[in-house]
Write a protein that holds these residues in place. Sequence first.
Motif, PDB file in Angstrom:
ATOM      1  N   SER A 170       0.835  -1.194   0.000  1.00 50.98           N
ATOM      2  CA  SER A 170       0.000   0.000   0.000  1.00 50.98           C
ATOM      3  C   SER A 170       0.870   1.245   0.000  1.00 50.98           C
ATOM      4  N   GLY A 171       0.433   2.275  -0.711  1.00 52.91           N
ATOM      5  CA  GLY A 171       1.184   3.520  -0.725  1.00 52.91           C
ATOM      6  C   GLY A 171       0.900   4.391   0.476  1.00 52.91           C
ATOM      7  N   ASP A 172      -0.008   3.962   1.349  1.00 53.89           N
ATOM      8  CA  ASP A 172      -0.379   4.754   2.514  1.00 53.89           C
ATOM      9  C   ASP A 172       0.677   4.614   3.603  1.00 53.89           C
ATOM     10  N   GLU A 173       1.294   5.724   4.002  1.00 55.92           N
ATOM     11  CA  GLU A 173       2.377   5.675   4.986  1.00 55.92           C
ATOM     12  C   GLU A 173       1.882   5.195   6.348  1.00 55.92           C
ATOM     13  N   ASP A 174       0.654   5.522   6.720  1.00 57.78           N
ATOM     14  CA  ASP A 174       0.123   5.030   7.990  1.00 57.78           C
ATOM     15  C   ASP A 174       0.038   3.508   7.993  1.00 57.78           C
ATOM     16  N   ASP A 175      -0.285   2.915   6.838  1.00 56.93           N
ATOM     17  CA  ASP A 175      -0.315   1.455   6.744  1.00 56.93           C
ATOM     18  C   ASP A 175       1.081   0.874   6.916  1.00 56.93           C
ATOM     19  N   HIS A 176       2.102   1.537   6.336  1.00 56.13           N
ATOM     20  CA  HIS A 176       3.474   1.069   6.488  1.00 56.13           C
ATOM     21  C   HIS A 176       3.908   1.120   7.951  1.00 56.13           C
ATOM     22  N   ILE A 177       3.529   2.178   8.640  1.00 57.95           N
ATOM     23  CA  ILE A 177       3.877   2.313  10.061  1.00 57.95           C
ATOM     24  C   ILE A 177       3.176   1.234  10.882  1.00 57.95           C
ATOM     25  N   ALA A 178       1.884   1.048  10.614  1.00 55.11           N
ATOM     26  CA  ALA A 178       1.134   0.032  11.347  1.00 55.11           C
ATOM     27  C   ALA A 178       1.710  -1.364  11.121  1.00 55.11           C
ATOM     28  N   ASP A 179       2.176  -1.632   9.891  1.00 62.69           N
ATOM     29  CA  ASP A 179       2.776  -2.925   9.593  1.00 62.69           C
ATOM     30  C   ASP A 179       4.088  -3.106  10.351  1.00 62.69           C
ATOM     31  N   LEU A 180       4.905  -2.046  10.423  1.00 65.36           N
ATOM     32  CA  LEU A 180       6.152  -2.122  11.184  1.00 65.36           C
ATOM     33  C   LEU A 180       5.859  -2.399  12.655  1.00 65.36           C
ATOM     34  N   LEU A 181       4.887  -1.731  13.225  1.00 67.41           N
ATOM     35  CA  LEU A 181       4.548  -1.948  14.628  1.00 67.41           C
ATOM     36  C   LEU A 181       4.046  -3.372  14.861  1.00 67.41           C
ATOM     37  N   ARG A 182       3.249  -3.874  13.946  1.00 74.92           N
ATOM     38  CA  ARG A 182       2.770  -5.256  14.073  1.00 74.92           C
ATOM     39  C   ARG A 182       3.933  -6.241  14.041  1.00 74.92           C
ATOM     40  N   ARG A 183       4.871  -6.033  13.098  1.00 73.08           N
ATOM     41  CA  ARG A 183       6.014  -6.943  13.003  1.00 73.08           C
ATOM     42  C   ARG A 183       6.928  -6.805  14.216  1.00 73.08           C
ATOM     43  N   PHE A 184       7.046  -5.589  14.760  1.00 74.85           N
ATOM     44  CA  PHE A 184       7.861  -5.375  15.956  1.00 74.85           C
ATOM     45  C   PHE A 184       7.332  -6.197  17.124  1.00 74.85           C
ATOM     46  N   PHE A 185       6.045  -6.137  17.372  1.00 76.81           N
ATOM     47  CA  PHE A 185       5.471  -6.901  18.478  1.00 76.81           C
ATOM     48  C   PHE A 185       5.588  -8.405  18.233  1.00 76.81           C
ATOM     49  N   ALA A 186       5.486  -8.825  16.968  1.00 74.29           N
ATOM     50  CA  ALA A 186       5.489 -10.254  16.659  1.00 74.29           C
ATOM     51  C   ALA A 186       6.829 -10.923  16.917  1.00 74.29           C
ATOM     52  N   VAL A 187       7.950 -10.174  16.890  1.00 70.11           N
ATOM     53  CA  VAL A 187       9.258 -10.823  17.023  1.00 70.11           C
ATOM     54  C   VAL A 187       9.462 -11.438  18.399  1.00 70.11           C
ATOM     55  N   PHE A 188       8.684 -11.014  19.410  1.00 67.87           N
ATOM     56  CA  PHE A 188       8.867 -11.524  20.766  1.00 67.87           C
ATOM     57  C   PHE A 188       8.083 -12.818  21.009  1.00 67.87           C
ATOM     58  N   ASN A 189       7.203 -13.180  20.108  1.00 74.28           N
ATOM     59  CA  ASN A 189       6.305 -14.309  20.317  1.00 74.28           C
ATOM     60  C   ASN A 189       7.069 -15.635  20.283  1.00 74.28           C
ATOM     61  N   ASN A 190       6.953 -16.415  21.337  1.00 75.82           N
ATOM     62  CA  ASN A 190       7.523 -17.766  21.322  1.00 75.82           C
ATOM     63  C   ASN A 190       6.496 -18.806  21.759  1.00 75.82           C
ATOM     64  N   GLN A 191       5.205 -18.490  21.520  1.00 76.09           N
ATOM     65  CA  GLN A 191       4.161 -19.445  21.831  1.00 76.09           C
ATOM     66  C   GLN A 191       4.203 -20.647  20.901  1.00 76.09           C
ATOM     67  N   ASP A 192       3.715 -21.765  21.403  1.00 77.25           N
ATOM     68  CA  ASP A 192       3.564 -22.981  20.586  1.00 77.25           C
ATOM     69  C   ASP A 192       4.863 -23.393  19.905  1.00 77.25           C
ATOM     70  N   GLY A 193       5.993 -23.189  20.578  1.00 73.74           N
ATOM     71  CA  GLY A 193       7.277 -23.616  20.041  1.00 73.74           C
ATOM     72  C   GLY A 193       7.865 -22.712  18.980  1.00 73.74           C
ATOM     73  N   ARG A 194       7.273 -21.530  18.748  1.00 77.92           N
ATOM     74  CA  ARG A 194       7.829 -20.611  17.753  1.00 77.92           C
ATOM     75  C   ARG A 194       9.205 -20.123  18.183  1.00 77.92           C
ATOM     76  N   ASN A 195      10.046 -19.865  17.190  1.00 77.17           N
ATOM     77  CA  ASN A 195      11.324 -19.227  17.463  1.00 77.17           C
ATOM     78  C   ASN A 195      11.115 -17.715  17.486  1.00 77.17           C
ATOM     79  N   PRO A 196      11.437 -17.031  18.581  1.00 78.60           N
ATOM     80  CA  PRO A 196      11.333 -15.567  18.573  1.00 78.60           C
ATOM     81  C   PRO A 196      12.284 -14.992  17.535  1.00 78.60           C
ATOM     82  N   ARG A 197      11.917 -13.862  16.920  1.00 73.50           N
ATOM     83  CA  ARG A 197      12.680 -13.296  15.810  1.00 73.50           C
ATOM     84  C   ARG A 197      13.399 -12.021  16.248  1.00 73.50           C
ATOM     85  N   LEU A 198      13.991 -12.030  17.442  1.00 76.80           N
ATOM     86  CA  LEU A 198      14.618 -10.824  17.969  1.00 76.80           C
ATOM     87  C   LEU A 198      15.819 -10.371  17.150  1.00 76.80           C
TER      88      LEU A 198
END
Length: 308
Positions: free
Chosen positions: A173-201
């Motif tokens: 998307s060319g919308d900068e707010d969408d790019h920011i929201a996507d970065l924030l979503r990916r930032f929070f996701a790197v800490f997840n280690n539920q269900d045997g996931r490897n955290p992506r720190l």
Amino acid sequence: MLVLTTARLRLRWFAPGDEDYVLEQLQQDSWKLNINDPGVRDLGAARFWMDEKLIRPCWEKGLGLWAVELLDDSTVLGMCGILQRDYLPVPDIGYAFLPRFWGKGYAREAAKACLDYAREVMGEPRLMASTAPSNDASGRLLESLGLRYLETTQFAGVEGLSKVYSMEGVPSSGDEDDHIADLLRRFFAVFNNQDGRNPRLAALPYMLAPQAVISRADDAGLHRMTVEEFVQPRAELLRPGGRLAAFDEAIVEQRIDRHGRIAQAWLRYRKQGVLDGEAFEAEGIKTVQLLNTGRRWQIAALAWEDLA
């Protein structure tokens, strides 16, 4: 620092103790022919080259070549990762393996995982690659992964001609707010280690500006830390077998205010996990300042406080 795993392989940052592999890899004719001869002839030089070329870029840019080892016995087979060459407009994939491990599908397995990691974790919609014109095997591998040949050209500062490949991602998307929201979503996701996931720190130094200001507030005051001081203890906590398991942290409410190349996000988050065998849940507030560096958004400052 673990980056990712595949069915047979583990990709991680290089670390002290990998000098023997590095020295052997740099002595291969295939390396000297297809990349260069860095003049590394002993373990001391290999250690220095590894620190400068393999470890430092991971902290400074969140990009680099990562050690590829077998899951079964931790044998280091080669290196593979995502880089940013000065002469290419977007990140590119690179790899090298010891000849005795060729023909077993390891390079393709590692490279495919790195491409997926770049798209899903780093948020890179487009990737490139370059090879020596005579390296037909690498060209075939890249094309099998979906990259297409663009041209053969001479790059400034690069000895000899280079064949250039590119993989076009799904248009974003060319919308900068969408790019920011996507970065924030990916930032929070790197800490997840539920269900045997490897955290992506390992992706955090890519998302955070090199001199990002990071602060945590609590009853004792304000605790400031560097990117490394933020990442290292969390990598230890969340690693497989670490003290913090089944952890997930997610945004439940957010507001983004953007003005040109700067933005501020206010986030309410909820987290849960098992710390030292005890389950817990908590909420908190994060404020994030972001900068558009020209091609993408990065986090310039981060502050948070857990709520009672």
